[in-house]
Design an enzyme around this catalytic site. Sequence first.
Site, short mmCIF file in Angstrom:
data_model
loop_
_atom_site.label_atom_id
_atom_site.label_comp_id
_atom_site.label_asym_id
_atom_site.label_seq_id
_atom_site.Cartn_x
_atom_site.Cartn_y
_atom_site.Cartn_z
N ILE A 22 83.97 -43.32 -49.67
CA ILE A 22 83.80 -43.04 -48.16
C ILE A 22 83.67 -44.44 -47.41
O ILE A 22 83.54 -44.43 -46.35
CB ILE A 22 82.47 -42.26 -47.73
N LYS A 31 76.45 -46.35 -54.22
CA LYS A 31 76.99 -47.44 -53.96
C LYS A 31 77.32 -48.11 -55.01
O LYS A 31 76.45 -48.14 -56.16
CB LYS A 31 75.87 -48.32 -53.15
N GLN A 64 83.37 -49.00 -47.75
CA GLN A 64 83.35 -49.99 -48.60
C GLN A 64 82.45 -51.25 -47.94
O GLN A 64 82.92 -51.56 -46.78
CB GLN A 64 84.69 -50.74 -48.61
N GLY A 65 81.53 -51.89 -48.45
CA GLY A 65 80.87 -52.94 -48.15
C GLY A 65 81.26 -54.20 -48.87
O GLY A 65 82.08 -54.35 -49.65
N SER A 66 80.22 -55.08 -48.29
CA SER A 66 80.70 -56.40 -48.93
C SER A 66 80.48 -56.54 -50.51
O SER A 66 80.99 -57.27 -50.93
CB SER A 66 79.64 -57.52 -48.58
N PHE A 67 79.48 -55.73 -51.22
CA PHE A 67 79.39 -55.83 -52.57
C PHE A 67 80.16 -54.94 -53.42
O PHE A 67 80.33 -54.59 -54.33
CB PHE A 67 78.00 -55.60 -52.68
N GLY A 68 80.68 -53.65 -52.58
CA GLY A 68 81.22 -52.82 -53.48
C GLY A 68 81.74 -51.52 -52.74
O GLY A 68 81.41 -51.54 -51.63
N ASP A 106 69.45 -56.63 -39.92
CA ASP A 106 70.93 -56.29 -39.66
C ASP A 106 71.01 -54.88 -38.97
O ASP A 106 71.82 -54.02 -39.29
CB ASP A 106 71.63 -56.25 -40.79
N1 LIG Z 1 74.28 -42.70 -47.67
C1 LIG Z 1 75.37 -42.82 -46.95
N2 LIG Z 1 76.03 -41.88 -46.71
C2 LIG Z 1 77.18 -41.90 -45.89
N3 LIG Z 1 77.89 -42.54 -45.72
C3 LIG Z 1 77.81 -44.02 -46.43
C4 LIG Z 1 76.38 -44.21 -47.06
N4 LIG Z 1 75.93 -45.40 -47.41
C5 LIG Z 1 77.32 -46.12 -46.82
N5 LIG Z 1 78.24 -45.18 -46.18
C6 LIG Z 1 79.54 -45.53 -45.85
O1 LIG Z 1 80.02 -46.82 -46.66
C7 LIG Z 1 80.23 -47.80 -45.74
C8 LIG Z 1 79.85 -49.03 -46.43
O2 LIG Z 1 78.56 -49.02 -46.64
P1 LIG Z 1 77.79 -50.31 -47.42
O3 LIG Z 1 76.12 -50.09 -46.95
O4 LIG Z 1 78.04 -50.75 -48.63
O5 LIG Z 1 78.43 -51.59 -46.40
P2 LIG Z 1 78.45 -51.83 -44.92
O6 LIG Z 1 76.96 -52.00 -44.34
O7 LIG Z 1 79.32 -51.20 -44.15
O8 LIG Z 1 78.80 -53.44 -45.10
P3 LIG Z 1 78.04 -54.71 -45.81
O9 LIG Z 1 77.85 -54.26 -47.40
O10 LIG Z 1 78.67 -55.66 -45.58
O11 LIG Z 1 76.95 -54.73 -45.16
C9 LIG Z 1 79.28 -47.50 -44.48
O12 LIG Z 1 79.84 -48.13 -43.40
C10 LIG Z 1 79.39 -45.96 -44.32
O13 LIG Z 1 80.54 -45.69 -43.87
#
Ligand SMILES: Nc1ncnc2c1ncn2[C@@H]1O[C@H](COP(=O)(O)OP(=O)(O)OP(=O)(O)O)[C@@H](O)[C@H]1O
Length: 443
Positions: A26, A49, A28-32, A143
């Site tokens: 769903i 995550k 992708q963030g910086s770490f995975g 953040d």
């Molecule tokens: N608990 C959750 N429920 C639903 N979607 C989620 C959840 N956690 C993360 N996501 C989805 O996954 C994406 C990536 O989340 P993540 O926290 O890994 O990274 P980010 O905040 O987008 O980026 P970064 O790691 O660079 O801060 C989010 O933008 C969101 O769309």
Amino acid sequence: MSNSGSLNAHIDQGDPEQMFRVLEVIGQGSFGLVCTCINTQSNKVVAIKFLEMEPDNENNQSLRREITILKNTAECPYIVQYHGCYLKDNNLMIVMEYCDGGSVLDIMQMCQIKLSERQIAAVLYSIIEGLVYLHSNKILHRDIKAGNVLLNQEGKAKLSDFGVSAILVNTGFKQKTVVGSPYWMSPEVISTPKGSSGYDYKADIWSLGITAIEMAEGKPPHFNLNPIKVIFVIPFRQSPTLETPGNWSKEFNDFISICLNKEADKRPSARELLDHPFIKMGKQDKDAIISELVTDCIPIMEEYRRRKAEEEEEEETHSQGGVEKGTLLKINTVTNRATVMNGTGNDGTFIQHPGSGTGTVVFSRGNTVTSDNCNNNYDEDDEENGGGDFDTGSVVFKGETGSSLQENLEKLKLQYEKQQHKNDDSDNEDGEFDSGSVVYTKE
Ligand SMILES: Nc1ncnc2c1ncn2[C@@H]1O[C@H](COP(=O)(O)OP(=O)(O)OP(=O)(O)O)[C@@H](O)[C@H]1O
């Protein structure tokens, strides 16, 4: 609140492969990656995550921080609930409550909408409740932005992503680490005022004001500038306002202006903001308003994800090889060589990478960037982002001394002021990149 301790102390027992089945990716963030998974015992859907770990990886520190904060915030309904943490074959899995509406940013981007005043007030009320909880527990979020506010169909808005949060050891302690996403950063986070010992909770209030504008306009102020330029702009420009204040209520305009006071001490606390007329309005019917928004958006988001997956499949079939768009490169400033990073940040929140102490710069889209490009040669070329020079533009400065960002700012301020009139706000017209992050650690 306990402090972070070792990462192992946070790992739960049990075999995650037996406990969860992956449903879909769903985010992708910086770490995975983040996936929805089903808990095979309870049949409940959770978000996990996935993070690939290296032993003694320097990212561990920020992961530990995120896990510790999640664990300790279990009782707050305005913060994403944490269900556990597992390690298997160097894969760390953080199990969280699943928010089926995704982030506010996901909703705005995938459905190509901006939020109405009622929706903004409802979301802001929830973020402020989350901040009241965090700040009263001596935690800065650091953040706050639409990408870190998750929504669900029940009508709840919750703060997530504590990768860059910090637990303050005591109330007198002020932060010395500059961290966050540049467009949302307060002036004092970028450039600590002379005589000040750091920044505090009021930095989150600034980011909240920027997030309010982001929800109204679809992007934060100065988004036409690249993320490097923006850190030189925020401390020297007037506080941002809504682009067309007359289109919005006086209560909303007032809320933004008090959050975006450049003098941090004059900004209200999160608790004080609960009494603001705009936020009081947000408290009424908030669950119904958010629930309606999410319910309307889910089918559009599903369709968006389906199309995107098809396009990606297509692209893979026709892939020419080479460095993919959006790939993060790690630049070794000693050898000036670039290597491809494992993960990418979709909105570039926080990336922490090894640094020799002289400066580590991480950019996306195959650009070869050195710390010189970034720190010292701040010229016209660096200002432009209109040509789609990079997509996520995440930058990490790791300084040896306690004041090099400050020194850079002084040097660059002069250059910037000269160019300000030449290039003003003409960059990135196409909104070519998502956000970008700057992390500067004073060591
Ligand atoms: N608990 C959750 N429920 C639903 N979607 C989620 C959840 N956690 C993360 N996501 C989805 O996954 C994406 C990536 O989340 P993540 O926290 O890994 O990274 P980010 O905040 O987008 O980026 P970064 O790691 O660079 O801060 C989010 O933008 C969101 O769309």
